[in-house]
Design an enzyme around this catalytic site. Structure first.
Site, PDB file in Angstrom:
ATOM      1  N   LYS A  98      52.742  34.999  45.630  1.00  0.00           N
ATOM      2  CA  LYS A  98      53.694  35.582  44.674  1.00  0.00           C
ATOM      3  C   LYS A  98      54.651  36.516  45.428  1.00  0.00           C
ATOM      4  O   LYS A  98      55.853  36.446  45.263  1.00  0.00           O
ATOM      5  CB  LYS A  98      52.914  36.348  43.609  1.00  0.00           C
TER       6      LYS A  98
ATOM      7  N   GLU B 115      47.355  37.860  55.022  1.00  0.00           N
ATOM      8  CA  GLU B 115      46.507  36.692  55.308  1.00  0.00           C
ATOM      9  C   GLU B 115      47.322  35.401  55.196  1.00  0.00           C
ATOM     10  O   GLU B 115      47.302  34.547  56.071  1.00  0.00           O
ATOM     11  CB  GLU B 115      45.339  36.617  54.304  1.00  0.00           C
TER      12      GLU B 115
ATOM     13  N   GLY C 137      48.834  37.678  39.603  1.00  0.00           N
ATOM     14  CA  GLY C 137      48.289  36.695  40.537  1.00  0.00           C
ATOM     15  C   GLY C 137      47.037  36.018  40.000  1.00  0.00           C
ATOM     16  O   GLY C 137      46.905  34.798  40.020  1.00  0.00           O
ATOM     17  N   ARG C 138      46.129  36.827  39.425  1.00  0.00           N
ATOM     18  CA  ARG C 138      44.856  36.255  38.967  1.00  0.00           C
ATOM     19  C   ARG C 138      44.990  35.436  37.689  1.00  0.00           C
ATOM     20  O   ARG C 138      44.031  34.866  37.207  1.00  0.00           O
ATOM     21  CB  ARG C 138      43.832  37.360  38.779  1.00  0.00           C
TER      22      ARG C 138
ATOM     23  N   GLU D 182      39.201  42.440  39.183  1.00  0.00           N
ATOM     24  CA  GLU D 182      40.511  42.967  39.579  1.00  0.00           C
ATOM     25  C   GLU D 182      41.250  43.477  38.334  1.00  0.00           C
ATOM     26  O   GLU D 182      42.112  44.348  38.423  1.00  0.00           O
ATOM     27  CB  GLU D 182      41.349  41.917  40.300  1.00  0.00           C
TER      28      GLU D 182
ATOM     29  N   HIS E  70      16.003  28.720  41.757  1.00  0.00           N
ATOM     30  CA  HIS E  70      15.152  28.730  42.959  1.00  0.00           C
ATOM     31  C   HIS E  70      15.604  29.810  43.924  1.00  0.00           C
ATOM     32  O   HIS E  70      15.338  29.748  45.115  1.00  0.00           O
ATOM     33  CB  HIS E  70      15.196  27.346  43.615  1.00  0.00           C
TER      34      HIS E  70
ATOM     35  N   LYS F 274      45.037  47.269  52.150  1.00  0.00           N
ATOM     36  CA  LYS F 274      46.087  46.549  52.881  1.00  0.00           C
ATOM     37  C   LYS F 274      46.815  47.492  53.837  1.00  0.00           C
ATOM     38  O   LYS F 274      46.981  47.211  55.019  1.00  0.00           O
ATOM     39  CB  LYS F 274      47.100  45.960  51.898  1.00  0.00           C
TER      40      LYS F 274
HETATM   41  O1  F6P Z   1      44.216  41.019  45.660  1.00  0.00           O
HETATM   42  C1  F6P Z   1      45.477  41.582  45.535  1.00  0.00           C
HETATM   43  C2  F6P Z   1      46.461  40.499  45.225  1.00  0.00           C
HETATM   44  O2  F6P Z   1      47.724  41.056  44.981  1.00  0.00           O
HETATM   45  C3  F6P Z   1      46.030  39.626  44.039  1.00  0.00           C
HETATM   46  O3  F6P Z   1      46.307  40.202  42.805  1.00  0.00           O
HETATM   47  C4  F6P Z   1      46.803  38.365  44.321  1.00  0.00           C
HETATM   48  O4  F6P Z   1      46.323  37.251  43.588  1.00  0.00           O
HETATM   49  C5  F6P Z   1      46.561  38.230  45.837  1.00  0.00           C
HETATM   50  O5  F6P Z   1      46.562  39.578  46.328  1.00  0.00           O
HETATM   51  C6  F6P Z   1      47.577  37.383  46.554  1.00  0.00           C
HETATM   52  O6  F6P Z   1      48.852  37.927  46.358  1.00  0.00           O
HETATM   53  P1  F6P Z   1      50.138  36.996  46.674  1.00  0.00           P
HETATM   54  O7  F6P Z   1      50.053  35.823  45.706  1.00  0.00           O
HETATM   55  O8  F6P Z   1      51.314  37.861  46.442  1.00  0.00           O
HETATM   56  O9  F6P Z   1      50.003  36.520  48.089  1.00  0.00           O
END
Ligand code: F6P
Length: 554
Positions: free
Chosen positions: A208, A214, A270-271, A356, A387, A519
Site C-alpha cells: 500500500k 521488507e 492493509g489488513r 493489529e 495431538h 520500523k
Molecule cells: O504491519 C504494519 C503494516 O502497515 C500493515 O498494516 C500492512 O498490512 C503491512 O505493514 C504492509 O504495509 P504495505 O502494504 O504498505 O507494504
C-alpha cells in the site's frame, strides 16, 4: 462513534454482578436445565453456515446484558458510519471502506466528490482483463512463453490475505503456480527462486505504501536478479513486473509502467485489503469469476451485519461473546480451529485482523484503558491440534474460548476420512464442554457403577488423572463447503466481529501506530550495525547483543 468508558456503563456493571453469579455454573448444568438450549443459542445463516453458540458459558440474561452494552455504545450507528464512509479511522483522519470494495447491493459511494464505486469497478475491470490474459496464456514473458508462475511480494495485509485465500481455495486453482515472498530473511527469496523460471514468471509487488522495507528490499533483489539474466533488457520488466499500491510515484520510480500498476486506496486498511487489487494473486489463481464470487460472499455478510437486528446478528454476537470472556472471565487468548487442511493459514490471517486492529491501550477519549482490549489469537487446523495442545484445553488451568469451523462437504472425498474428521469435530466440542466425569471413567474401566467404595478407591487410584473438567466454551460453525463465496462470508464475518469488539472496547481499530516504532528503530540500528566500532549507543543489553554480533559475524 460514541466514546464511553465501558466499565462505567450500566450494562457493564450488570455484567460484573451477573458474572459473579454464573461464573462457576457448568455447561453440563446449563444443558441439563434447558432442553431447548441449542435452539435458543444458534443461528442458521441462509443454510450456508450453522452458527452454534450454545456451548458458551452464558445464559439468556448474559446475552441481554451484552446486547444492552452494544446499545449503550450505539453500535448500529457505528456500523452505519463505517459503511457510509465517515472518518472513523480517527487518528489517521480516514474513512474505513473495505466494504465498498465488495459492494454489490448498496448505492455508489461518493468520497470527496469522487464516485469511488466507479474507481473500484475500473480496477476490477483491469484485474479481470489482466488475469484472463495470463490464465488464457495470451500474456507472454520476454522469452515469448506464456506464464507458469506468479510471485506475490508483500507482507502483512499485502501477503496474509492473498496467501491464505489462494491456499484455502486451492480446489479452484488453475495451472498457475503461486508463490508468496514476505520475510526480509533472504532465504525467502532464495528458496522461492529455486522453484521458478523467471522467463515464465510474473512478479506482483504488493505494498500500500510502497515503502515497507521488507517488500521493497525483496522487490529490488528480484529486480536485480531478473535484469542480470542473459539477454534481458530493462524494457522486459514490463512483461514481468506489476505493482499494487496507492503510491504511484514510488511505483513508477521503481521502474514499473503505469499500465502495470493496480491502484489501491488510502481508505482501505492493509489488513482489510484482500478485497482490493491486493487480491490480484487470488484472481490469477482461481480466475476472475471465482474472485467475484469471493467478493459477493463478503457482501452478503456485509448486508447481514448492516441490516440484521443485533440479537440475530452473527458478527455482533461473536464480538459480544468475546468481550464476555476477555473482559469478565479474563481469558487472554482465543483459538480458531478449522477442520480443513486447505484452511491451515486461516488463524494466522486472523491474527493480523484481530491483533493489529484491537491491540491498543488508549481509548477514544485519549485515556489509558483500565480494561482488557484485543485478545491473543492463535490456532491450528484440526485434527492436528488434538495431538499437540488440546491436552491443555482438556486438563489445563487456562480458559480458552475457541471457534471450531468445519465444512460438511469436503472437496476430497476419499475412503472415510471426512466422516472421521467430522466425528472428531463433534467429539471435541462435546468433550471440551462436558468433560469426563468419575462415572464415565468408572464405565470406561468397567468398574461397578456409582458404588461409594469404588468412587473412594477411584480417588486414590490413578484414574483421578483421567478426569477432564470440561466447561471450556466453544462456538461451532458448520459450513456447507469451503468455496470462494462461503470463504468471503466467513472472512467478512470475522472482520465485523473485530469491529464490534473495537466499538465496545472504546478504541480505534483501524490505525496501527505501534508497528511504526519497530520500523524506525530497525532503521536506526541498521546504520549502527554497519559501523565497525563497537556500539555504546543503546542500553547495556542492546549494545551487548550488537557487539556480540560485530565480534562474531563471519
Ligand atoms: O504491519 C504494519 C503494516 O502497515 C500493515 O498494516 C500492512 O498490512 C503491512 O505493514 C504492509 O504495509 P504495505 O502494504 O504498505 O507494504
Amino acid at each position: 462513534m460514541k466514546s464511553l468508558n465501558p466499565t462505567t456503563t450500566k450494562s457493564w456493571k450488570d455484567l460484573k454482578k451477573h458474572y459473579l453469579k454464573i461464573k462457576d455454573i457448568h455447561l453440563k448444568d446449563l444443558f441439563q436445565n434447558d432442553s431447548n438450549r441449542f435452539e435458543k443459542f444458534s443461528l442458521n445463516f441462509k443454510d450456508i453456515i450453522l452458527f452454534d453458540y450454545s456451548k458458551n458459558r452464558l445464559t439468556t440474561k448474559t446475552m441481554s446484558y451484552l446486547l444492552n452494552l452494544a446499545q449503550e455504545f450505539n453500535l448500529k450507528d457505528s456500523i452505519l458510519s463505517m459503511f457510509e464512509g465517515k472518518k472513523i479511522n480517527f487518528t489517521e483522519n480516514k474513512p474505513v471502506l473495505h466494504t465498498a470494495l465488495r459492494n454489490f447491493h448498496r448505492k455508489n459511494i461518493i468520497l470527496n466528490k469522487k464516485n469511488i464505486s466507479l474507481e473500484i469497478k475500473n480496477v476490477l475491470k483491469k484485474i479481470k482483463l489482466f488475469s484472463d490474459a495470463v490464465i488464457n496464456k495470451k500474456w507472454k514473458g520476454y522469452s515469448d512463453k506464456s506464464i507458469t508462475d506468479v510471485v506475490n511480494i508483500g507482507i502483512g495485509g499485502s501477503d496474509l490475505g492473498p496467501f491464505m485465500v489462494t491456499e484455502a481455495l486451492k480446489p479452484y486453482k488453475n495451472h498457475l503456480n503461486m508463490h508468496f515472498i514476505s520475510n526480509l530473511d533472504g532465504t525467502h527469496v532464495i528458496e522461492t527462486l529455486k522453484k521458478i523460471d523467471m522467463s515464465t514468471t510474473i512478479f506482483l509487488i504488493s505494498s500500500k505504501t510502497f515503502t515497507t522495507q521488507e517488500t521493497i528490499t525483496n522487490a529490488n533483489t528480484i529486480k536485480k536478479l531478473f535484469l542480470n539474466q542473459n539477454k534481458v533488457l530493462e524494457s522486459d520488466m514490463s512483461k514481468h513486473f506489476f505493482a499494487i499500491s496507492m503510491n504511484k510515484n514510488e511505483v513508477l520510480k521503481f521502474g514499473i509502467l503505469e499500465e502495470n500498476f493496480f491502484p489501491i486506496w488510502d481508505w482501505v486498511g492493509g489488513r482489510y485489503s484482500v478485497w482490493s487489487a491486493v487480491g490480484l494473486s487470488i484472481a490469477l489463481s482461481i480466475g476472475y469469476k471465482n474472485f467475484s464470487l469471493f467478493l459477493k460472499g463478503a457482501d452478503v455478510m456485509d448486508e447481514h451485519f448492516l441490516n440484521t437486528p443485533l440479537k440475530k446478528n452473527i458478527p455482533v454476537l461473536l464480538g459480544l461473546i468475546s468481550i464476555w470472556y476477555n473482559n469478565f472471565f479474563n481469558a487472554q487468548t482465543e483459538a480458531i480451529f478449522v477442520y480443513d487442511q486447505y484452511m491451515y493459514k486461516f488463524s494466522t490471517y486472523l491474527q493480523q485482523t484481530n491483533m493489529e486492529s484491537n491491540g491498543k491501550n488508549i481509548d477514544r477519549n485519549k485515556n489509558i484503558v483500565s480494561w482488557q482490549t484485543g485478545s491473543i489469537i492463535w490456532g491450528e487446523p484440526g485434527s492436528n491440534g488434538q495431538h499437540s495442545f488440546y491436552q491443555l484445553l482438556h486438563q489445563g488451568t487456562k480458559l480458552i474460548p475457541s471457534d471450531f469451523i468445519i465444512p460438511i462437504n469436503t472437496h476430497n472425498q476419499i475412503n472415510n476420512h471426512h466422516i472421521k474428521l467430522l466425528s472428531h469435530f463433534f467429539a471435541q466440542t462435546k468433550s471440551l464442554a462436558f468433560g469426563k466425569s468419575i462415572k464415565e471413567i468408572l464405565k470406561d474401566n468397567n468398574l461397578e457403577k456409582n458404588t461409594f467404595q469404588y468412587i473412594s478407591d477411584l480417588n486414590n487410584d490413578i484414574n483421578i488423572y483421567k478426569l477432564c473438567h470440561g466447561n471450556q466454551p466453544t462456538n461451532s460453525f458448520l459450513l456447507d463447503k469451503i468455496t470462494p463465496y462461503t470463504l468471503g462470508i466467513l472472512m467478512s464475518l470475522y472482520e465485523h466481529k473485530v469491529f464490534t469488539q473495537g466499538v465496545i472496547m472504546n478504541i480505534f481499530s483501524f490505525d496501527q501506530w505501534g508497528v511504526e516504532l519497530g520500523k524506525s528503530a530497525a532503521n536506526n540500528i541498521l546504520n549502527e550495525l554497519k559501523k565497525k566500532k563497537l556500539t555504546k549507543k543503546y542500553d547495556s543489553s542492546t549494545n551487548a547483543l550488537i557487539n556480540f554480533y560485530k565480534l562474531n559475524k563471519k
